[in-house]
Design a protein around this motif. Sequence first.
Motif, short mmCIF file in Angstrom:
data_model
loop_
_atom_site.label_atom_id
_atom_site.label_comp_id
_atom_site.label_asym_id
_atom_site.label_seq_id
_atom_site.Cartn_x
_atom_site.Cartn_y
_atom_site.Cartn_z
N LEU A 26 -0.49 -6.33 0.45
CA LEU A 26 -1.81 -6.72 -0.04
C LEU A 26 -1.67 -7.82 -1.07
O LEU A 26 -0.74 -7.80 -1.89
N GLN B 241 1.19 -1.53 4.07
CA GLN B 241 0.64 -2.86 4.31
C GLN B 241 0.79 -3.73 3.07
O GLN B 241 0.58 -3.27 1.95
N CYS C 24 0.85 -1.19 0.00
CA CYS C 24 0.00 0.00 0.00
C CYS C 24 0.89 1.25 0.00
O CYS C 24 1.80 1.36 0.83
N VAL D 231 -7.25 -1.75 -6.21
CA VAL D 231 -6.92 -2.44 -4.96
C VAL D 231 -7.23 -1.47 -3.82
O VAL D 231 -6.80 -0.32 -3.85
N THR D 232 -7.99 -1.95 -2.83
CA THR D 232 -8.31 -1.14 -1.66
C THR D 232 -7.63 -1.75 -0.44
O THR D 232 -7.79 -2.94 -0.15
N CYS D 233 -6.89 -0.94 0.27
CA CYS D 233 -6.17 -1.41 1.46
C CYS D 233 -7.17 -1.61 2.59
O CYS D 233 -8.01 -0.74 2.85
N ARG D 234 -7.07 -2.74 3.27
CA ARG D 234 -7.99 -3.04 4.36
C ARG D 234 -7.67 -2.24 5.63
O ARG D 234 -8.54 -1.98 6.43
N SER D 235 -6.41 -1.89 5.80
CA SER D 235 -6.06 -1.21 7.05
C SER D 235 -6.30 0.30 7.01
O SER D 235 -6.76 0.86 7.99
N CYS D 236 -6.01 0.96 5.88
CA CYS D 236 -6.18 2.42 5.84
C CYS D 236 -7.28 2.89 4.88
O CYS D 236 -7.67 4.04 4.92
N GLY D 237 -7.75 2.00 3.99
CA GLY D 237 -8.83 2.36 3.07
C GLY D 237 -8.37 3.05 1.80
O GLY D 237 -9.21 3.46 0.99
N SER E 151 -7.16 3.54 -1.99
CA SER E 151 -7.39 2.79 -3.23
C SER E 151 -6.37 3.22 -4.28
O SER E 151 -6.01 4.37 -4.39
#
Length: 122
Positions: A98, A96, A91, A109-115, A117
Amino acid sequence: MYGRYGVDQFSLFLIAVYLVLYLAGSLLRLELVCWVALVVAAYVVFRLFSRNISRRRAENNKFMQLAGPAIRWFRLRRTIHRDKDHRYFKCPNCGQQLRVPKGKGKITVTCRSCGASFEEKS
């Protein structure tokens, strides 16, 4: 071995250091290096049979703080090399790791921890 500390990551590292020093000392005929290897081996045996578990655990924690990032990096590289079905991205916002499936073309791609894209080719 009941009540003894046993083997941990630091002990395994010291065993590898012992082997390298001993082989180098034997092949190069350096007696001092062989003696240093023997001291390292004696310390490994001392740690193995120690009853002071809290102190040995603290030593291992200190070692893992120093060597942990390198160990995690090598494990991630091994995972990426073995996993042929996914692509791995970092990310750009938080760093992070991914994982996305391969062969889906250009995806968001969207990061799960910070959101955050971002677009990447899978």
